[in-house]
Design a protein around this motif. Structure first.
Motif, mmCIF file in Angstrom:
data_model
loop_
_atom_site.group_PDB
_atom_site.id
_atom_site.type_symbol
_atom_site.label_atom_id
_atom_site.label_comp_id
_atom_site.label_asym_id
_atom_site.label_seq_id
_atom_site.Cartn_x
_atom_site.Cartn_y
_atom_site.Cartn_z
ATOM 1 N N ASP B 119 50.063 9.886 -34.315
ATOM 2 C CA ASP B 119 50.830 10.994 -33.875
ATOM 3 C C ASP B 119 51.881 10.257 -32.892
ATOM 4 O OD1 ASP B 119 50.124 12.772 -35.659
ATOM 5 O OD2 ASP B 119 48.633 13.688 -34.144
ATOM 6 N N ILE B 120 51.323 9.666 -31.889
ATOM 7 C CA ILE B 120 52.200 9.189 -30.742
ATOM 8 C C ILE B 120 53.191 8.119 -31.396
ATOM 9 C CG2 ILE B 120 52.077 7.904 -28.651
ATOM 10 C CD1 ILE B 120 49.261 9.350 -28.303
ATOM 11 N N VAL B 121 52.752 7.423 -32.137
ATOM 12 C CA VAL B 121 53.748 6.100 -32.718
ATOM 13 C C VAL B 121 54.967 6.866 -33.373
ATOM 14 C CG1 VAL B 121 53.968 4.138 -33.917
ATOM 15 C CG2 VAL B 121 52.130 4.296 -32.590
ATOM 16 N N ALA B 123 55.928 9.870 -32.922
ATOM 17 C CA ALA B 123 56.746 10.675 -32.202
ATOM 18 C C ALA B 123 58.138 9.722 -31.766
ATOM 19 C CB ALA B 123 56.135 11.101 -30.996
ATOM 20 N N PHE B 124 57.898 8.542 -31.518
ATOM 21 C CA PHE B 124 59.004 7.674 -31.249
ATOM 22 C C PHE B 124 59.903 7.464 -32.322
ATOM 23 C CE2 PHE B 124 56.178 6.049 -27.712
ATOM 24 C CZ PHE B 124 56.874 5.811 -26.747
ATOM 25 N N PRO B 125 61.257 7.473 -31.735
ATOM 26 C CA PRO B 125 62.234 7.153 -33.060
ATOM 27 C C PRO B 125 61.839 5.628 -33.401
ATOM 28 C CG PRO B 125 63.131 8.212 -31.107
ATOM 29 C CD PRO B 125 61.860 7.920 -30.943
ATOM 30 N N PHE B 126 61.709 5.622 -34.820
ATOM 31 C CA PHE B 126 61.380 4.049 -35.305
ATOM 32 C C PHE B 126 62.159 2.858 -34.816
ATOM 33 C CE2 PHE B 126 62.080 1.073 -38.914
ATOM 34 C CZ PHE B 126 60.721 0.624 -39.114
ATOM 35 N N LEU B 127 63.263 3.119 -34.659
ATOM 36 C CA LEU B 127 64.117 1.993 -34.108
ATOM 37 C C LEU B 127 64.176 1.803 -32.798
ATOM 38 C CD1 LEU B 127 65.897 -0.248 -35.665
ATOM 39 C CD2 LEU B 127 68.070 1.303 -34.766
ATOM 40 N N VAL B 128 63.947 2.629 -32.152
ATOM 41 C CA VAL B 128 63.863 2.640 -30.642
ATOM 42 C C VAL B 128 62.678 1.941 -30.194
ATOM 43 C CG1 VAL B 128 63.889 4.266 -28.341
ATOM 44 C CG2 VAL B 128 65.231 4.867 -30.077
ATOM 45 N N LEU B 131 63.088 -1.738 -31.016
ATOM 46 C CA LEU B 131 63.772 -2.234 -29.926
ATOM 47 C C LEU B 131 63.251 -2.751 -28.702
ATOM 48 C CD1 LEU B 131 67.356 -0.557 -30.617
ATOM 49 C CD2 LEU B 131 66.575 -2.972 -31.505
ATOM 50 N N ALA B 132 62.403 -1.441 -28.162
ATOM 51 C CA ALA B 132 61.609 -1.720 -26.888
ATOM 52 C C ALA B 132 60.600 -2.988 -27.091
ATOM 53 C CB ALA B 132 60.951 -0.497 -26.603
ATOM 54 N N ILE B 133 59.932 -3.061 -28.141
ATOM 55 C CA ILE B 133 58.886 -3.968 -28.387
ATOM 56 C C ILE B 133 59.760 -5.612 -28.485
ATOM 57 C CG2 ILE B 133 57.235 -5.109 -29.922
ATOM 58 C CD1 ILE B 133 56.637 -2.194 -30.615
#
Lengths: 312, 278
Positions: B119-121, B123-128, B131-133
């Protein structure tokens, strides 16, 4: 009233997800090699300032205590300082939210304006040449890279016909609107491919539903049946589809802002990655994630308001 | 599709989209494997006397600002982008299906924990999140694969978990259990092979997403690095010359569209053949 009880109840369910988001961003930013205090302060890192930040964030404490400090600072609206822009990340995001918001809103409106007529034409002429053509176009549309589509639109409308500016955000309302047409169209075209496919499917289901048959039996002309009964009901799942795709939509705006040099949050994120401005990356990622969660929540409320059968 | 509608006596009619998809993907594989023999020029060889030339008989897709042959670069790019799509799907596929199957089969607290993480993963916009990683690992194709694996597994986990929950209570699993088979054997020999069909169909449309993400990340300068011939990079490099040389950006983009279309068709056709609806 019963079906609106979840409006009070659902936000409580959001809490674990929001906490999870903060844990992931915390872990991500702590995986960066180097001293977090130095990272947080950037170029302002004098020994005294480092000592102060170490105390404020409890950097000598165990990791879970540090996380609690991180949460506390978050509640106070403190997300560190940008190294590049030398201002508070929260303020920076506030300055950049405008272009991103108008890009998302503009492209959703445009996408609906494109998808509804296409889906209508396909669903009402099911199995015909029109239907097949629209299906092939929307399937192909799923594979269009947004950044490439944007450049193609620039070549066509800016370079060849000189109708719209190549890039930038412009000044004043009319100028901004003029600047936003191509970026919005880019995202909208990509989004409408998804929307058309799903809207067509739900329209076909609605066209053969009992209530549509009942309306026909009452002698309503087919056009009336469609506009009054089929279309409103097929739009309900589309609201949800838009919400589910909001993450994808945000990803699209990140790329499209770069293509058109729009000074939005996406561009901020990409620049932040290149300049190793980690506080900005953290802040923008968290803001985007929270926005996505919030929009899904709003979509649930909207769906329940539009469809009395929905219980959450 | 009804159970048992495919029998050995009856010839299976392959859906048209599947055949079309297989042809496009097959063509791409051939281009990728035999790129050195098919491409007329060296993809990274610069020819400063021949820069920004429009499409001609010698250079069907024209040349770029370094005088490199765009046609040859598009062909060599097939290698990179196809590989990016396949490897980018492989790791999420393995990780997601393993976690999802275990989560669904074991149930209880294990299931709750894994599904909350999903659920938490999500919740993040996929590409965002990706990119953060990548921001932390540093730009590069390796970072892209790791980010893809960390973010992409959730869809597979969800999909196979739902299938496992249904199959767990089916007769053949009860039969296997009454024969005294171990949990590991029941899970990986009986449930997973049946539950995997939906994941395999989904992975085909996931390849489209991965190829688009990989090209986008490279376009942003965070994935494959120049001078490698990769479609996303070619588009980024060509963007500086859109007023004079449209061909540098146009052709690599068309290549992405064609390959993505092939995998979309493959997903549609495979879903039709195996009776899986997304």
């Amino acid at each position: 009233m019963d079906r609106f009880r979840f409006v009070l109840y659902r936000p409580l369910q959001l809490l674990p997800v929001l906490l999870g988001i903060s844990i992931i961003t915390f872990v991500l930013i702590r995986s960066i090699p180097g001293d977090p205090a130095r990272l947080l302060l950037g170029t302002k890192s004098t020994p005294e300032a480092i000592a102060r930040i170490r105390a404020q964030f409890g950097l000598d404490e165990p990791l879970w205590v540090q996380y609690l400090y991180f949460l506390k600072n978050l509640f106070n609206g403190e997300m560190g300082t940008s190294i590049l822009y030398r201002i508070d990340v929260v303020r920076l995001i506030g300055e950049r939210i405008g272009p991103t918001l108008s890009l998302v809103l503009g492209s959703v409106i445009l996408a609906i304006a494109i998808a509804v007529p296409l889906a209508t034409a396909a669903a009402r002429n099911r199995g015909s040449l029109i239907d097949h053509t629209i299906r092939i176009i929307s399937t192909a549309g799923l594979g269009f890279p947004a950044f490439w589509l944007g450049i193609m639109l620039i070549i066509l409308f800016s370079v060849k016909f000189d109708m719209f500016p190549v890039s930038g955000y412009g000044d004043g309302f009319a100028d901004r609107l003029h600047h936003m047409v191509l970026p919005c169209l880019t995202v909208a075209l990509a989004l409408s491919a998804v929307l058309t496919r799903n809207l067509r499917a739900s329209m076909i289901a609605e066209l053969s539903s009992d209530h549509a048959t009942a309306a026909r039996a009452r002698g309503l002309p087919e056009g009336m049946v469609f506009w009054r009964h089929v279309l409103p009901n097929s739009l309900v799942p589309t609201i949800n589809l838009l919400a589910v795709n909001i993450g994808w939509l945000i990803g699209g705006t990140v790329v499209v802002e770069t293509v058109f040099s729009l000074p939005g949050m996406g561009q901020l994120l990409v620049r932040g990655i290149f300049t190793r401005d980690y506080m900005v990356v953290q802040g923008v990622a968290m803001a985007f994630a929270c926005a996505a969660v919030l929009i899904n929540f709003l979509a649930d409320i909207l769906t329940a308001a539009a469809d009395p059968r929905v219980k959450i | 599709m009804k159970a048992g509608s495919i029998s050995l006596a009856m010839p299976v009619r392959l859906p048209v989209p599947l055949i079309l998809g297989l042809c496009i993907i097959g063509g791409a594989v051939i281009l990728a494997l035999f790129a050195p023999f098919i491409a007329p020029y060296d993809p990274i060889l610069q020819d400063t006397t021949n820069t920004l030339k429009p499409p001609s008989r010698a250079h069907p897709f024209g040349t770029d600002n370094f005088g490199r042959d765009v046609f040859s670069r598009v062909i060599w790019g097939t290698r990179v982008d196809l590989q990016m799509g396949l490897i980018g799907v492989l790791f999420p596929f393995i990780i997601g299906n393993t976690i999802g199957a275990i989560s669904g089969y074991v149930g209880g607290i294990v299931d709750t924990i894994f599904m909350r993480i999903v659920d938490i993963v999500l919740a993040f916009p996929f590409l965002v999140l990706m990119l953060a990683i990548i921001a932390i690992l540093g730009p590069g194709i390796g970072s892209f694969y790791i980010a893809m694996a960390l973010v992409g597994w959730v869809s597979y986990a969800r999909l196979i978990r739902a299938q496992t929950l249904v199959l767990k209570h089916s007769d053949f699993v009860t039969a296997a259990r009454s024969l005294g088979f171990s949990h590991g054997r029941i899970m990986f020999r009986h449930i997973v092979p049946n539950a995997l069909v939906a994941s395999i169909v989904f992975s085909m449309s996931d390849v489209v997403l991965v190829i688009l993400s990989g090209a986008a990340v490279s376009y942003l300068g965070l994935g494959v690095q120049p001078p490698t011939a990769e479609w996303g990079i070619m588009i980024a490099e060509g963007q500086n010359f859109i007023t004079t040389a449209w061909w540098i950006t146009t052709f690599p983009g068309l290549a992405i569209v064609a390959l993505a279309f092939g995998f979309s068709m493959m997903a549609d056709g495979l879903g039709e053949l195996l009776g899986v609806r997304e």
